[in-house]
Each structure stands twice: as structure tokens, then as C-alpha cells.
Design an enzyme around this catalytic site. Structure first.
Site, PDB file in Angstrom:
ATOM      1  N   ASP A 170       0.782  -1.253   0.000  1.00 27.84           N
ATOM      2  CA  ASP A 170       0.000   0.000   0.000  1.00 27.84           C
ATOM      3  C   ASP A 170       0.810   1.298   0.000  1.00 27.84           C
ATOM      4  O   ASP A 170       0.480   2.223   0.761  1.00 27.84           O
ATOM      5  CB  ASP A 170      -0.962   0.012   1.201  1.00 27.84           C
ATOM      6  CG  ASP A 170      -1.983  -1.112   1.158  1.00 27.84           C
ATOM      7  OD1 ASP A 170      -1.959  -1.910   0.214  1.00 27.84           O
ATOM      8  OD2 ASP A 170      -2.800  -1.202   2.099  1.00 27.84           O
ATOM      9  N   LYS A 204      -7.006  -4.819  -3.027  1.00 21.99           N
ATOM     10  CA  LYS A 204      -7.769  -5.389  -1.912  1.00 21.99           C
ATOM     11  C   LYS A 204      -8.729  -4.356  -1.347  1.00 21.99           C
ATOM     12  O   LYS A 204      -8.520  -3.149  -1.513  1.00 21.99           O
ATOM     13  CB  LYS A 204      -6.807  -5.887  -0.821  1.00 21.99           C
ATOM     14  CG  LYS A 204      -5.969  -4.768  -0.248  1.00 21.99           C
ATOM     15  CD  LYS A 204      -4.919  -5.293   0.701  1.00 21.99           C
ATOM     16  CE  LYS A 204      -4.123  -4.156   1.298  1.00 21.99           C
ATOM     17  NZ  LYS A 204      -4.908  -3.187   2.059  1.00 21.99           N
ATOM     18  N   CYS A 228      -2.042  -2.797   7.780  1.00 26.10           N
ATOM     19  CA  CYS A 228      -1.977  -3.735   6.646  1.00 26.10           C
ATOM     20  C   CYS A 228      -0.700  -4.571   6.617  1.00 26.10           C
ATOM     21  O   CYS A 228      -0.738  -5.748   6.246  1.00 26.10           O
ATOM     22  CB  CYS A 228      -2.162  -2.995   5.329  1.00 26.10           C
ATOM     23  SG  CYS A 228      -3.882  -2.513   5.087  1.00 26.10           S
TER      24      CYS A 228
HETATM   25  C1  VGL Z   1      -4.711   0.613   5.686  1.00 29.29           C
HETATM   26  C2  VGL Z   1      -6.265   1.584   7.034  1.00 29.29           C
HETATM   27  C3  VGL Z   1      -7.225   1.452   6.068  1.00 29.29           C
HETATM   28  C4  VGL Z   1      -3.290   0.162   5.520  1.00 29.29           C
HETATM   29  C5  VGL Z   1      -5.655   0.458   4.700  1.00 29.29           C
HETATM   30  O1  VGL Z   1      -2.806   0.112   4.366  1.00 29.29           O
HETATM   31  O2  VGL Z   1      -2.654  -0.121   6.554  1.00 29.29           O
HETATM   32  N1  VGL Z   1      -5.026   1.156   6.850  1.00 29.29           N
HETATM   33  N2  VGL Z   1      -6.916   0.891   4.906  1.00 29.29           N
END
Ligand code: VGL
Ligand code: ZN
Length: 206
Positions: free
Chosen positions: A15, A113, A157
Site C-alpha cells: 500500500d 484489496k 496492513c
Molecule cells: C490501511 C487503514 C485502512 C493500511 C488500509 O494500508 O494499513 N489502513 N486501509
């Protein structure tokens, strides 16, 4: 294959998207120095996988989708307790794009995702309904057994993905210096403890 590189090792970069980086809608804090560390890691591994948080409008993890709720509140859903976030990583937007400093050229696979409105997916392996993303199948079919994780957020994540990797039978390591945490109410220390307890190797130096 580049000389000396291990064919059973893969690097999973979680991410590294504009919304999670400095100035983004759900920035994990700090500067973007960790991205340089990630880029350096990509030079040591030929098997690179990227993930992207990729939500539809009205996603269950958005505070704005729940009347009377604010970011970082929690709600109970059919899939259990859900932490609510500012609206982030809307599919196809600039916020969901990879940060421009991230080296993407070596990536063999991009996993998206959180694409289903009613379920969140902190883990790169499955969403909160248990539906797999297909990542474990890809890794097994390609013969990867040792996984290194880096990216964002260490305490959400990244840790969820590393823990699920161990559960799925892979060896998992987190390169902490190439990660960024958000640290909400002690979430960073908690994530480190849970990872240690469950056999995730923590690398202090990337
Ligand atoms: C994430 C919060 C919401 C992450 C993704 O990548 O850690 N955190 N969505
Ligand atoms: Zn998300």
C-alpha cells in the site's frame, strides 16, 4: 535471474499509495524516507509484489458511510469490529495511485484489496469475509516460501499481511525500517508484540 538471488524469496510491498503518504487523506505520518529504503530493497530481490488498497465509494471502512460516526471510531459489522477511517484510496483516484517515488518497474503482480463495499481487507491475503485475494495461490504456484514485507501501515496492513502469511505456512519477515506506522492508541507496540508472538521475524534494519 540476477546473480545470487534466491528464487524462493519474494518482497511484498504493501500500500505505498498517495493517500497513506505525507499529505494524503490518511497519512501515516513522518516523511517519505521509507520509500527510498523500499526502493533499495527492490534491488536485492527479483520477485516483487505490490498491493493497493482499492475501495469503492461508500466502503464499510469509511467513517462517512456510517451516520453519526467519526474517523477512528469503531462499529460492529457482520464481519466483526471495524475501525473507521477517513475516506481513502477510492478506486481509480490519484489518492489510490502508487506514490510517484516508489519504484514499480520490477513488480510481477499487483494485488488490489478492499474492493468489495461491505468488507474491509487490511490483509493482502483475504478480506474480513475470508474471501482470498489470490495472493497465497500465486505465491505457492511460483514456489515462494520466504516473504519479506514492507510499506504501509506497519501496525495495520503490513502486520495483518505478515500474520496471515505465517498462518498460510510461509516464512514472514517485516523490514521495519522500510515501513511506516500510523500508531493509533498504541497500535504500533501492539502490532510488534503480536507479530513477535506469532513467529514473524522483525528486521530492524531494512
Ligand atoms: C490501511 C487503514 C485502512 C493500511 C488500509 O494500508 O494499513 N489502513 N486501509
Ligand atoms: Zn483501506
Amino acid at each position: 535471474m540476477a546473480g545470487g538471488q534466491k528464487t524462493d524469496e519474494a518482497l511484498i510491498i504493501i500500500d505505498v499509495q498517495n493517500d497513506f503518504c505525507a499529505g494524503g487523506a490518511l497519512a501515516a505520518g513522518g516523511d517519505n524516507a521509507f520509500i527510498d529504503k523500499i526502493n533499495r530493497l527492490t534491488e536485492t530481490c527479483d520477485n516483487i509484489i505490490l498491493t493497493q488498497d482499492w475501495h469503492p465509494a461508500g466502503h464499510v471502512s469509511f467513517a462517512a458511510a456510517h451516520a453519526g460516526k467519526a474517523a477512528y471510531d469503531t462499529v460492529e459489522t457482520a464481519a466483526g469490529r471495524q475501525i473507521l477511517w477517513p475516506t481513502h484510496c477510492l478506486a481509480g483516484t490519484e489518492g489510490a495511485a502508487f506514490h510517484p517515488a516508489l519504484r514499480q518497474d520490477k513488480a510481477a503482480l499487483i494485488i488490489r484489496k478492499g474492493t468489495c463495499r461491505d468488507y474491509d481487507a487490511l490483509s493482502a491475503f483475504c478480506d474480513t469475509s475470508g474471501r482470498p485475494t489470490g495472493l497465497a495461490g500465486f505465491l505457492r504456484e511460483r514456489g515462494f516460501e520466504k516473504l519479506s514485507f514492507c510499506g504501509l501501515m506497519t501496525d495495520f496492513c503490513v502486520s495483518c499481511s505478515a500474520l496471515d502469511a505465517v498462518k498460510a505456512g510461509f516464512k514472514a519477515r517485516v523490514a521495519l525500517a522500510a515501513c511506516q506506522a500510523i500508531d493509533i492508541n498504541g497500535s504500533y507496540a501492539r502490532a510488534l508484540t503480536i507479530m513477535r508472538r506469532n513467529g514473524v521475524e522483525l528486521g530492524l534494519l531494512a
